[in-house]
Write an enzyme that holds these catalytic residues in place. Structure first.
Site, PDB file in Angstrom:
ATOM      1  N   HIS A 105       0.832  -1.203   0.000  1.00 21.14           N
ATOM      2  CA  HIS A 105       0.000   0.000   0.000  1.00 21.14           C
ATOM      3  C   HIS A 105       0.868   1.255   0.000  1.00 21.14           C
ATOM      4  O   HIS A 105       0.463   2.287  -0.549  1.00 21.14           O
ATOM      5  CB  HIS A 105      -0.912   0.033   1.232  1.00 21.14           C
ATOM      6  CG  HIS A 105      -1.988  -1.000   1.219  1.00 21.14           C
ATOM      7  ND1 HIS A 105      -1.793  -2.267   1.699  1.00 21.14           N
ATOM      8  CD2 HIS A 105      -3.273  -0.947   0.782  1.00 21.14           C
ATOM      9  CE1 HIS A 105      -2.914  -2.959   1.563  1.00 21.14           C
ATOM     10  NE2 HIS A 105      -3.818  -2.192   1.007  1.00 21.14           N
ATOM     11  N   ASP A 121      -4.703  -6.171  -7.869  1.00 20.07           N
ATOM     12  CA  ASP A 121      -4.932  -5.451  -6.617  1.00 20.07           C
ATOM     13  C   ASP A 121      -5.192  -3.987  -6.994  1.00 20.07           C
ATOM     14  O   ASP A 121      -5.132  -3.601  -8.173  1.00 20.07           O
ATOM     15  CB  ASP A 121      -3.734  -5.616  -5.674  1.00 20.07           C
ATOM     16  CG  ASP A 121      -4.126  -5.527  -4.197  1.00 20.07           C
ATOM     17  OD1 ASP A 121      -5.208  -4.985  -3.900  1.00 20.07           O
ATOM     18  OD2 ASP A 121      -3.348  -5.989  -3.346  1.00 20.07           O
TER      19      ASP A 121
END
EC number: 3.2.1.52
Length: 335
Positions: free
Chosen positions: A176, A247
């Site tokens: 992230h 993702d």
């Protein structure tokens, strides 16, 4: 195809326009989209009503720290808590994992959503993003839990998504916010991280979500941008025939491909069927990027949820309360 994020607890006019676009396959919901059980059920219905074709409505409702819907839902324990039981009673642990999957999936389906991106089948080896989301550090143990969890989800009519291929658990970095590089050779990955994915595929898992991790001994780009990983290994070597999700392209580790259009094209060119655009501020640019592309519109039909009870039916089902009790008695916590 794209799965998009929306901003709040109700659809805006712009978001309704997005849902008209041929490339939008559905919506991913987050904590920002949740106020109550009834509200999220109404939002799911509004998404379907606003679109001219079936929409896939998704959430991350794994349990533990990754559970977007909380008030009015079971407080699901993290998978690591269930995995810890395996050493003393494997059969009880696997049965509990199947019940956890049933409980999670039945509540998500009762709210009008199609699927939760689950299970996490990464190995629990210290990654900052994975942590207690993983069942275990042992590939064979995770493989056994993976098959059980897929069975539990399927028993409710929810498709199962294995994540994050080919394995996010051994690198330290959180994709992230950071680039993550796993230096291991393919043979080591085959003997370790790929084992749970093989078990999940054998159990009939319907989808796989790719990792943004780079494995330089196999390919120079993150796995979700890699034809080597998706087409040669996942589909060719492992024989996976289901849906491949990227993702989220808003994550820092995805930026290596360039801007939003470059990220979308890199995922689709590598073999992803669906690209996740979870940040609403990126959706317009992503939709412009896919104009004129041939899209696999049929890929997601098998992921649409089947056989939901609705909340009244679910709460009247003895299995709901019994499963909560079993988790409480076994793990010593309220669910």
């Amino acid at each position: 195809m794209l799965l998009i994020g929306v901003a709040g607890t109700e659809l805006t006019a712009q978001e309704r326009d997005w849902l008209q676009h041929d490339a939008v396959a559905g919506v991913v919901l987050f904590k920002r989209n949740f106020a109550s059980r009834q509200q999220v059920t109404d939002l799911s219905a509004a998404i379907r009503a606003a679109a001219p074709r079936p929409q896939l409505i998704c959430v991350d409702q794994e349990g533990g720290r990754v559970q977007r819907f909380r008030e009015g839902y079971s407080d699901l324990p993290p998978l690591q808590d269930i995995g810890a039981l395996y050493a003393t009673d494997p059969q009880q642990a696997l049965a509990l994992a199947e019940r956890h999957a049933w409980l999670m999936a039945s509540e998500v389906r009762a709210s009008g959503l199609d699927l939760s991106f689950a299970p996490v089948v990464d190995l629990g080896r210290g990654n900052r993003a994975i942590g207690n989301r993983a069942f275990s550090e042992d590939p064979q143990v995770v493989a056994a839990f993976t098959a059980a969890y897929v069975r539990g989800m399927h028993s409710v009519g929810m498709a199962a998504t294995l994540k994050h291929f080919p394995g996010h658990g051994t690198v330290l970095e959180d994709t992230h916010v950071d680039t993550a590089i796993d230096p291991r050779a393919l043979d080591e990955l085959r003997a370790q991280d790929l084992v749970p994915f093989q078990a999940g595929i054998a159990a009939g898992a319907d989808a796989v979500m790719m990792a943004h991790v780079i494995y330089p001994q196999i390919a120079p780009e993150p796995a979700g941008y890699s034809p080597r990983w998706i087409q040669d290994i996942l589909r060719g070597e492992l024989g996976f025939r289901g849906v491949v999700f990227s993702d989220d392209i808003g994550m820092a580790a995805s930026h290596s491909a360039g801007g939003v259009p470059a990220r979308v094209h890199a995922h689709l060119d590598a073999g992803c069927d669906v690209v996740l655009v979870c940040h609403p501020e990126l959706v317009d640019e992503a939709l412009h990027a896919v104009q004129g592309r041939s899209l696999n519109t049929a890929a997601l039909l098998g992921l649409i949820g089947r056989g939901a009870l609705g909340w009244d039916g679910l709460l009247a089902d003895a299995r709901h309360g019994d499963t909560q009790t079993r988790l409480l008695e076994t793990l010593g916590r309220t669910v």
